[in-house]
Design a protein around this motif. Structure first.
Motif, PDB file in Angstrom:
ATOM      1  N   ALA A   1       0.832  -1.208   0.000  1.00  0.00           N
ATOM      2  CA  ALA A   1       0.000   0.000   0.000  1.00  0.00           C
ATOM      3  C   ALA A   1       0.864   1.253   0.000  1.00  0.00           C
ATOM      4  O   ALA A   1       0.589   2.217  -0.723  1.00  0.00           O
ATOM      5  CB  ALA A   1      -0.924  -0.009   1.209  1.00  0.00           C
ATOM      6  N   ALA A   2       1.933   1.244   0.800  1.00  0.00           N
ATOM      7  CA  ALA A   2       2.812   2.413   0.875  1.00  0.00           C
ATOM      8  C   ALA A   2       3.523   2.642  -0.454  1.00  0.00           C
ATOM      9  O   ALA A   2       3.627   3.779  -0.930  1.00  0.00           O
ATOM     10  CB  ALA A   2       3.823   2.231   2.000  1.00  0.00           C
ATOM     11  N   LEU A   3       4.004   1.577  -1.070  1.00  0.00           N
ATOM     12  CA  LEU A   3       4.729   1.710  -2.326  1.00  0.00           C
ATOM     13  C   LEU A   3       3.818   2.125  -3.474  1.00  0.00           C
ATOM     14  O   LEU A   3       4.219   2.868  -4.360  1.00  0.00           O
ATOM     15  CB  LEU A   3       5.425   0.388  -2.671  1.00  0.00           C
ATOM     16  CG  LEU A   3       6.568  -0.028  -1.736  1.00  0.00           C
ATOM     17  CD1 LEU A   3       7.034  -1.433  -2.063  1.00  0.00           C
ATOM     18  CD2 LEU A   3       7.732   0.943  -1.840  1.00  0.00           C
ATOM     19  N   SER A   4       2.570   1.652  -3.448  1.00  0.00           N
ATOM     20  CA  SER A   4       1.646   1.940  -4.542  1.00  0.00           C
ATOM     21  C   SER A   4       1.290   3.411  -4.623  1.00  0.00           C
ATOM     22  O   SER A   4       0.930   3.922  -5.685  1.00  0.00           O
ATOM     23  CB  SER A   4       0.368   1.112  -4.388  1.00  0.00           C
ATOM     24  OG  SER A   4      -0.369   1.550  -3.256  1.00  0.00           O
ATOM     25  N   GLU A   5       1.385   4.117  -3.499  1.00  0.00           N
ATOM     26  CA  GLU A   5       1.033   5.528  -3.486  1.00  0.00           C
ATOM     27  C   GLU A   5       2.085   6.376  -4.197  1.00  0.00           C
ATOM     28  O   GLU A   5       1.811   7.505  -4.600  1.00  0.00           O
ATOM     29  CB  GLU A   5       0.870   6.011  -2.037  1.00  0.00           C
ATOM     30  CG  GLU A   5      -0.334   5.404  -1.320  1.00  0.00           C
ATOM     31  CD  GLU A   5      -1.652   5.790  -1.973  1.00  0.00           C
ATOM     32  OE1 GLU A   5      -1.813   6.954  -2.346  1.00  0.00           O
ATOM     33  OE2 GLU A   5      -2.510   4.900  -2.121  1.00  0.00           O
ATOM     34  N   LYS A   6       3.301   5.851  -4.300  1.00  0.00           N
ATOM     35  CA  LYS A   6       4.393   6.656  -4.829  1.00  0.00           C
ATOM     36  C   LYS A   6       4.938   6.143  -6.153  1.00  0.00           C
ATOM     37  O   LYS A   6       5.512   6.907  -6.917  1.00  0.00           O
ATOM     38  CB  LYS A   6       5.521   6.706  -3.804  1.00  0.00           C
ATOM     39  CG  LYS A   6       5.106   7.326  -2.468  1.00  0.00           C
ATOM     40  CD  LYS A   6       6.265   7.329  -1.483  1.00  0.00           C
ATOM     41  CE  LYS A   6       5.844   7.939  -0.146  1.00  0.00           C
ATOM     42  NZ  LYS A   6       6.967   7.942   0.828  1.00  0.00           N
TER      43      LYS A   6
END
Length: 589
Positions: free
Chosen positions: A305-310
């Motif tokens: 989830a954290a990586l998908s935002e960036k």
């Protein structure tokens, strides 16, 4: 609302994550999880120095001695005696995977089999547990079917019941089971104890064990039972080893599917041999605690989830692939040190999260394009919208593109007095204004232009701004003339209905302007800016009702097609120059 709009992707991710966690909690994909673990973990290699052999009651033995159901127990007694014929070179254990529960009609053969076991002192037999359900509906052992008393007195025996998973594969073996305030032990464990003389703490703390197979079907098979009766048989071949004897032919109802043989069944006697080898190697595997598995999934979901935002979706794919490969290698390493980790759920979690973000990006892009279409249809001829989308200008972030354009401003003359006269009827004011704006917009669209914006009772239009347009200056003049001509009918209707008199004043200029998506990220406006736009606005402010004022550059471009008269030079508000202006009289000379 803005808070939720910005975080709708994350909210969707949470729903996907919740669904994945529920799937894991209810073990909805246990079948596929088993298959994934089989493929990753169960890769047996040959044992370098074998201690275990299988002598099969195979088709050769059945051909030699007849149908197995008709065999005399004397055959097994003789086989045991032959194997133990040399006291110094006999097997350490003879493990017979055949049930001898009740005495047969051949008493002598029964006694001879018991005597062979007594003389050898190395025979281990199988027992059968009969299961019932207790008051709590748990499966418990009701009673155990053991070898007949004369034979049991001189042998060890253990449970041979197979444990099959929901897909009918055997992945676990019984090491011990509670029975009448004590424990009974599995057949392979009894063989292990007879061979080593030791007991394992592992067996005292675990009822069943995950089978780490060391051989595929046929890996332990050595010879047919019929061969040991041959004159040239040398029993010392099996000296100090474990010899399993058991069914090894189709139709004997003792073959099972295992993780190492998806298409070829393994006979039960070889499964026991594999379990025994596992005990000898102390190759025990323990499933990771459930809480650890949950933490793994939580970590993977949070990280994704954290990586998908960036990350860009293509970069995100690479990251997900790397994480999947990394987890698989981690699971292999854990298996090597004795822990069984879930394989499918973490990898599927990564795949599903990637697919979610891929689909989300696709859907959002489609929705944004639809929104752009809906927005542009308010300002541009609907027939041009698809062309705008194809060229990419409709959703371009490009700013500061210089274009040669014609800019038209039109204003409703008499609008302010009208609003004062109808101040108690705001709905009527809006209705009248919409009729005029409808006329201006349709005039622009019909001539290939685009409505840049509505500014109160005024309209700004561009020609050759959004999409290339041939003869755009003339078409801009024609649009202005259509407005003035069409206003006569609209004015007459409105004056008759509402008793008010209004009209149009139009200003038109051509030149270079900066065209593009202008404004902050949260509010883009596709428009034109520059002196050309300002000059057109100043011309419109000087126009009388039902008058079209054009600049000298416009007149020079269309003078062969329109009739216009010069109204002289006029000062433009905010500019220190005077410009020559023309009033359009007609479109044809």
């Amino acid at each position: 609302m803005a808070f939720w709009a910005k975080r709708k992707k994350m909210i969707g991710s949470l729903f996907v994550a919740a669904a994945l966690l529920l799937a894991y909690g209810f073990d909805l994909f246990s079948y596929m999880e088993h298959k994934a673990q089989d493929a990753l973990f169960q890769n047996p290699v040959s044992v370098d120095a074998p201690e275990i052999y299988v002598i099969g009651i195979d088709e050769q033995a059945l051909a030699e001695f007849g149908r197995f159901g008709g065999w005399s127990r004397q055959i097994m007694a003789d086989a045991i005696n032959i194997l133990n014929s040399d006291e110094d070179y006999k097997p350490a254990v003879i493990a017979v995977d055949i049930f001898y529960i009740e005495e047969s009609n051949d008493t002598e053969a029964d006694l001879n089999l018991a005597a062979a076991a007594e003389n050898g002192g190395n025979v281990v037999l199988v027992a059968n547990s009969v299961i019932r359900q207790d008051m709590g509906l748990r499966a418990v052992i009701d009673h155990i079917e053991t070898p007949y008393p004369a034979l049991a007195a001189h042998t060890a025996y253990g449970l041979a019941n197979a444990i099959t998973d929901s897909d009918n594969y055997i992945r676990r073996a019984t090491l011990k089971a509670p029975y009448r305030n004590d424990y009974v032990y599995g057949f392979p464990y009894e063989v292990y104890k007879a061979y080593t003389g030791d007991e394992l703490d592992f067996a005292e703390t675990h009822g069943t064990a995950y089978i780490a197979y060391s051989q595929k079907p046929g890996g332990y098979y050595t010879m047919s039972l019929a061969e040991i009766f041959a004159e040239d048989f040398q029993p010392d071949f099996f000296a100090d080893c474990i010899v399993f004897i058991g069914p090894y032919a189709p139709g004997m109802m003792d073959a099972y599917y295992t993780p190492v043989s998806n298409r070829v069944q393994m006979y039960g006697v070889e499964i026991h041999a594999n379990v025994t080898q596992m005990l000898l190697d102390e190759n025990f595997k323990t499933e990771l605690p459930v809480i650890v598995n949950w933490l793994i999934l939580f970590f993977i979901i949070a990280l994704a989830a954290a990586l998908s935002e960036k990350a860009d979706i293509r970069v995100f794919l690479g990251i997900m692939a790397a994480l999947s490969a990394g987890y698989v290698f981690t699971a292999l390493w854990l298996f090597g040190v004795g822990y069984i980790a879930p394989v499918l759920y973490p990898v599927v979690t990564l795949v599903v999260l990637y697919l979610y973000h891929l689909i989300y990006g696709y859907v959002i892009e489609r929705l944004e394009k639809q929104e752009v279409k809906r927005a542009f249809k308010k300002y541009v001829d609907p027939n041009l919208v698809d062309k705008l989308m194809e060229t990419g200008e409709a959703h371009s972030n490009e700013v500061g593109v210089k274009k040669d354009v014609a800019v038209l401003f039109v204003d409703v003359r008499g609008f302010t007095p009208m609003t004062e006269a109808l101040q108690d009827e705001p709905e009527l004011v809006v209705k009248i204004l919409n009729e005029y704006l409808e006329l201006t917009a349709s005039s622009v669209f019909n001539n290939g232009g685009s409505v840049d914006k509505f500014i109160g009772d005024a309209t700004m239009a561009l020609f050759n701004g959004f999409v290339p347009l041939d003869d755009y200056i003339y078409k801009a003049v024609k649009a202005a003339w259509d407005m003035v001509q069409g206003a006569a009918d609209v004015n007459a209707s409105i004056k008759e209905k509402y008793g008010v008199d209004v009209g149009f004043g139009v200003g038109l200029h051509c030149g270079t302007a900066i065209v593009g998506n202008l404004g902050p990220a949260f509010r883009k406006d596709y428009t034109a800016i520059g002196d050309t736009v300002n000059t057109a606005a100043r011309l419109e402010s000087n126009a009388l009702p039902s008058q079209v004022l054009i600049s000298k550059p416009v007149y020079d471009a269309v003078k062969d097609k329109v009739t216009a008269r010069s109204v002289g030079e006029i000062p433009l508000k905010g500019k220190n120059v005077r410009v020559e202006v023309f009033s359009v009289e007609d479109l044809s000379k």
